[in-house]
Motif scaffolding. Structure first.
Motif, PDB file in Angstrom:
ATOM      1  N   THR A  24     -12.758  -6.219   1.819  1.00  0.00           N
ATOM      2  CA  THR A  24     -11.744  -6.995   2.512  1.00  0.00           C
ATOM      3  C   THR A  24     -11.207  -6.167   3.663  1.00  0.00           C
ATOM      4  O   THR A  24     -11.042  -4.969   3.555  1.00  0.00           O
ATOM      5  N   SER A 720     -15.457 -15.132   6.019  1.00  0.00           N
ATOM      6  CA  SER A 720     -14.159 -15.694   6.397  1.00  0.00           C
ATOM      7  C   SER A 720     -14.306 -16.498   7.676  1.00  0.00           C
ATOM      8  O   SER A 720     -15.153 -16.196   8.515  1.00  0.00           O
ATOM      9  N   LEU A 733      -6.231 -18.463   8.678  1.00  0.00           N
ATOM     10  CA  LEU A 733      -7.444 -18.332   7.878  1.00  0.00           C
ATOM     11  C   LEU A 733      -7.794 -19.678   7.256  1.00  0.00           C
ATOM     12  O   LEU A 733      -6.993 -20.270   6.531  1.00  0.00           O
ATOM     13  N   LYS A 735      -9.786 -22.477   4.902  1.00  0.00           N
ATOM     14  CA  LYS A 735     -10.373 -22.563   3.578  1.00  0.00           C
ATOM     15  C   LYS A 735     -11.882 -22.671   3.783  1.00  0.00           C
ATOM     16  O   LYS A 735     -12.378 -23.600   4.423  1.00  0.00           O
ATOM     17  N   SER A 736     -12.620 -21.698   3.271  1.00  0.00           N
ATOM     18  CA  SER A 736     -14.060 -21.696   3.471  1.00  0.00           C
ATOM     19  C   SER A 736     -14.751 -21.249   2.197  1.00  0.00           C
ATOM     20  O   SER A 736     -14.143 -20.656   1.297  1.00  0.00           O
ATOM     21  N   THR A 760     -15.880 -16.913  12.977  1.00  0.00           N
ATOM     22  CA  THR A 760     -16.410 -16.480  11.680  1.00  0.00           C
ATOM     23  C   THR A 760     -16.516 -14.961  11.646  1.00  0.00           C
ATOM     24  O   THR A 760     -16.689 -14.308  12.673  1.00  0.00           O
ATOM     25  N   LYS A 764     -14.596 -10.238   4.609  1.00  0.00           N
ATOM     26  CA  LYS A 764     -13.396 -10.960   4.199  1.00  0.00           C
ATOM     27  C   LYS A 764     -12.210 -10.540   5.067  1.00  0.00           C
ATOM     28  O   LYS A 764     -11.977  -9.358   5.298  1.00  0.00           O
ATOM     29  N   ASN A 766      -8.134 -10.587   5.662  1.00  0.00           N
ATOM     30  CA  ASN A 766      -6.843 -10.690   4.991  1.00  0.00           C
ATOM     31  C   ASN A 766      -5.808 -11.096   6.030  1.00  0.00           C
ATOM     32  O   ASN A 766      -5.289 -10.264   6.767  1.00  0.00           O
ATOM     33  N   ASN A 769      -2.871 -17.874   6.028  1.00  0.00           N
ATOM     34  CA  ASN A 769      -3.706 -19.054   5.879  1.00  0.00           C
ATOM     35  C   ASN A 769      -3.374 -20.117   6.920  1.00  0.00           C
ATOM     36  O   ASN A 769      -2.218 -20.251   7.361  1.00  0.00           O
TER      37      ASN A 769
END
Length: 954
Positions: A24, A720, A733, A735-736, A760, A764, A766, A769
């Motif tokens: 991450t 992500s 971010l 939802k994927s 993209t 990952k 952080n 959202n």
């Protein structure tokens, strides 16, 4: 940052900091930096070049405030009544105004491009008869053995005058054209004087295939001193005439003949005039010089000849065209006709590239400047023309048309592809900012990343409404009621282009441009064809059918020419060009292909590349020279391919480390080649994809009539995905879900007309959202007494209104409301709904056309459509609230009123206000709004609040 540096330095959207022992990463997520280059630019018409320093400053400051990053100066025809303010093009006074503009642009951090002409195409009063565009004329004679030709070998060019203004009689004009008065009023488009034109060759052909050159046997009076030998003879006499094309929409001092685009000396003489004007003058901050589309042959006849053409033909094609004139004019064997005509067209194409485009580029480069060019419309391989310049520019409304310019940018690794944007979206005064936004999105989908509006007229601050206009809608001027909201559209474009100007294009398929199929077809309107888009020359061909299907099904591709194929490299199964990688190259059911091109494709296949063929293999080589030799080489190469049948109708031939595939089904063919599609197109979404060192980006637009609210598949592997909303500038971010096949699902919510940018990352992220919303409960209509105050516009400001029911203000009593164009401010007080909700969606319903929304004195948004909704957090609502909506309508209603009252606003030389819709054509054939009824205006509603909640995506 310079264009070259931008090409070398890819600005990262994410600054990633690896956490020890973790997959991450923490991310600083945000929008890329805004520069003058990421902002939209505009073509800037200087009408009559009647500019002054005070109004230049006022105009440029208003453009800067509206969010424009630069202007392209194009001098154009003048304004009646302002003749004493006209400035002669390239005069010392004109250059002084240019220098002042460059100075102001530097102060405002704006860029300046300059058209290398007034109007279009290149031309002017300093273009001599020797340098003007030429046309081929011919006569035929027949003789039998022992006969002499009794008539002189002479051609008298017939007089011709075409004008967009007040057409004079040819007898009222004198040479040179620049010596005539009232050139602005006449607006000459094409002029030919009656005169004898020079003979360039006289050839004789007998019925046994013998050819004689008789040119030197013709004396000064045209008498042929020759007796035909035994046999039947046909004589072809070719004459070099003047095409007569004039500069269209020329500015004062720019009226004159168009140059011969196939003659390097003609171009050099033309550009020398700029060298003289700019000598010892500092104009070094001009970013780029510009050329509008070819448009020489939108006249009678064709510009299809240049001095020394036959020598050039021999040098480039290897044989003497004069020995094959019957075939050139379609009077030989059908196949020979096609091959000779193909070679003629290829030679013209070469000359336009080598004698105009390339030397013009070198001229600008020597001045430290770039060139922008609209290569389409040329009688040439437009991909090669686009490849030879710095910023290819397109126009129109067809994505496949855009791809000629953007493909050349991609294949040749050029950072920018521009567009002449929103030229004709509707008839005059009818286009909204929402209409423009939808058109701009289409350009982005087609690969454009440098928007130029078409355009803005310089207009003095004191000019009467509607100010100075140009005949090509849309009217992006300070007098348009949408001007106050223009910055919203410009910020949207800036936000998009800040991504689209970074990274590299990420397309999978190279599509061969089968130009020789078209070069080999007889022309219906002359010797030359002019290439612009798929239609008409490729309509119904495999080239059109295959690319339309790929576009519809979400396959990514670029066009490529023969010359560009010769420079390709194969790295295993990857095809590389200019630093960009492709998975395969497609031959789209073409008949002809040069042996050099096919040989290159086979070489790459043997090294590991995959070539794919739609429907049929090419089966012949184009042109005439060394035909048998070239045919044999192609036949031998084709014979090395042994195809075996596979699944879904795909046949495969292995050659070396690579493959050649052939099928009639495009999807099966692409799947067999390992090309993934972006299936989001099934949901009505369109996109363009780019790649970065840190991942990929997508510009995604919903140009369908249905909302998208669900999972969308991306063909790339992403841990992500971050969503950026370029209209609101919100991001977060997404939802994927990473799938096992290396593709990625991402959840999207896009209303019709909305767009987003997806970034993209292979790691990952952080970060905060992205917020998804869901409507709950029934909408609550905001009802009551609306106060409507008209704040700016005209012809007069209507009095304040009080409405219990929303409707178009043109449906209310009073002629002043029907004639009004401007801004109406709607205000109402309402109570907070009793229903508990974390947020509310304010939906304005029907709005004509733009809306600034304020709640309790705080601005929420400017909405330009097609959706007029905004989210209000629950905490923003009070017990009793004040909603204010400022709505700007179109300028058309005031124009209707002016036409009905015969108030002049078409005050321009060469106005040419064309009619583009039913009922807008006056007795003179030009635009009038006198028969139109006022267009709906204002806030029509219903205005509602709907409770919304966060959507938890599973």
């Amino acid at each position: 940052m310079s264009l070259n540096k931008n090409n070398l330095r890819i600005a990262a959207v994410f600054v990633l900091f690896l956490l020890i022992g973790s997959q991450t990463v923490s991310a600083q997520v945000g929008w890329p930096a805004t520069t003058k280059q990421t902002k939209p630019w505009a073509r800037w018409w200087w009408e009559g070049s009647a500019v002054n320093k005070k109004d230049l400053t006022w105009n440029m400051e208003s453009y800067h405030k509206a969010g424009l990053g630069g202007m392209e100066i194009t001098p154009i025809y003048g304004v009646k009544g302002r003749e004493n303010e006209f400035i002669q093009y390239l005069s010392p006074q004109w250059v002084d105004m240019l220098k002042y503009t460059l100075q102001e642009a530097k102060r405002l951090n704006m860029g300046i491009d300059l058209a290398n002409a007034t109007g279009w195409p290149f031309g002017g009063p300093w273009v001599s008869n020797e340098d003007a565009s030429k046309e081929l004329f011919w006569k035929n004679y027949e003789l039998k053995g022992g006969d002499k030709l009794t008539e002189p070998v002479v051609f008298i060019q017939q007089p011709l005058v075409r004008a967009d203004g007040v057409a004079p009689k040819i007898t009222d004009l004198v040479e040179p054209i620049s010596s005539n008065k009232n050139l602005q009023l006449m607006a000459l488009d094409q002029v030919r004087f009656e005169k004898r034109i020079p003979l360039i060759t006289l050839m004789a052909y007998d019925d046994k295939g013998k050819t004689l050159n008789l040119t030197d046997k013709v004396d000064a009076d045209g008498k042929l001193n020759w007796t035909a030998p035994a046999g039947n003879w046909k004589l072809y006499a070719l004459f070099q005439g003047w095409h007569g094309k004039m500069v269209e929409r020329a500015a004062p001092g720019g009226e004159g003949y168009v140059i011969d685009h196939f003659s390097k000396p003609a171009l050099e003489h033309y550009l020398n005039r700029f060298d003289e004007a700019f000598k010892d003058q500092n104009v070094s901050t001009i970013r780029a010089y510009f050329n509008d589309s070819y448009e020489v042959d939108d006249a009678r006849g064709q510009s299809n000849l240049t001095p020394g053409f036959f020598e050039e033909f021999f040098k480039r094609r290897g044989y003497d065209l004069r020995e094959h004139l019957p075939a050139l004019f379609g009077n030989d064997d059908k196949e020979i006709n096609a091959r000779i005509l193909c070679d003629y067209r290829q030679t013209i194409s070469d000359l336009l590239l080598d004698n105009f485009t390339k030397p013009w580029h070198e001229w600008a480069k020597a001045k430290g400047a770039l060139i922008r060019n609209q290569s389409h419309g040329s009688p040439s391989n437009i991909l090669d023309l686009y490849a030879a310049i710095d910023i290819p520019e397109t126009e129109g409304d067809d994505i496949l048309r855009f791809k000629f310019a953007t493909s050349a940018a991609h294949v040749m690794n050029k950072p920018l592809a521009s567009s002449e944007s929103a030229t004709w979206l509707n008839d005059h005064f009818l286009s909204s900012l929402g209409d423009v936004k939808q058109a701009i999105d289409k350009y982005f989908i087609g690969g454009v990343n440098h928007i130029f509006y078409h355009g803005i007229s310089y207009s003095p601050k004191d000019a009467k409404w509607p100010g100075w206009l140009f005949y090509a809608a849309v009217h992006f001027n300070q007098t348009n009621p949408f001007w106050n909201d223009f910055s919203t559209l410009n910020q949207y474009i800036t936000n998009c282009q800040s991504f689209l100007q970074q990274g590299r294009p990420n397309n999978d398929v190279l599509v061969y441009y089968p130009l020789f199929d078209s070069f080999s077809e007889s022309g219906k309107n002359g010797l030359l064809k002019h290439y612009d888009a798929m239609k008409p020359d490729f309509k119904g061909t495999g080239f059109e059918l295959s690319t339309e299907e790929m576009l519809k099904k979400g396959y990514t591709f670029d066009f490529i020419s023969d010359k560009q194929i010769w420079a390709l490299q194969s790295n295993g199964n990857v095809i590389t060009t200019g630093g960009n990688n492709y998975k395969t190259i497609l031959l789209p059911d073409c008949e002809y292909i040069p042996i050099e091109t096919f040989n290159k494709l086979m070489d790459m296949a043997r090294l590991g590349a995959t070539a794919i063929v739609y429907k049929n293999m090419p089966n012949d080589v184009p042109g005439y020279a060394r035909l048998n030799e070239r045919r044999k080489k192609l036949k031998d190469l084709l014979a090395t391919l042994s195809f075996t049948k596979g699944s879904n109708g795909v046949q495969t031939a292995v050659t070396g480390k690579g493959r050649v595939l052939i099928a009639e089904n495009m999807s099966a063919l692409l799947n067999a080649a390992g090309v993934r599609r972006e299936s989001m197109t099934d949901a009505g979404l369109q996109f363009v994809r780019r790649t970065y060192k840190t991942g990929n980006s997508y510009f995604v637009a919903n140009q369908s009539e249905k909302s998208v609210d669900g999972w969308v598949n991306l063909s790339v592997d992403a841990a992500s995905v971050v969503i950026f909303n370029p209209m609101t500038k919100k991001y977060g971010l997404a939802k994927s879900h990473k799938q096992t096949d290396g593709q990625t699902l991402v959840f999207l919510q896009l209303h019709p007309g909305e767009s987003c940018i997806l970034q993209t990352s292979p790691l990952k992220i952080n970060a905060a959202n992205y917020t998804y919303y869901q409507l709950t409960g029934k909408p609550v209509e905001i009802k009551g007494n609306w106060a409507v105050q008209f704040t700016e516009g005209g012809p007069t400001l209507p009095k304040t209104l009080y409405l219990n029911e929303l409707k178009s203000w043109t449906d209310l009593a009073g002629e002043e409301l029907k004639a009004f164009s401007g801004t109406g401010s709607y205000t109402i007080r309402f109570k907070k709904p009793k229903q508990a909700a974390m947020a509310w969606q304010l939906d304005l319903g029907k709005v004509y056309e733009n809306a600034e929304v304020y709640l309790n004195g705080n601005k929420l948004a400017t909405l330009i459509g097609p959706q007029y909704t905004v989210t209000i957090l629950s905490g923003q609502l009070r017990t009793v609230n004040e909603l204010q909506v400022k709505v700007a309508n179109l300028m058309v209603n005031r124009i209707i009123d002016m036409d009905k009252k015969n108030i002049p606003y078409r005050i321009f030389y060469n106005t040419n206000f064309q009619s583009h819709s039913a009922g807008s054509k006056g007795p003179d054939g030009l635009f009038t709004a006198i028969n139109w009824v006022p267009k709906l205006s204002g806030l029509v509603g219903p205005v509602t609040l709907s409770a919304i909640k966060y959507l938890k995506v599973k």
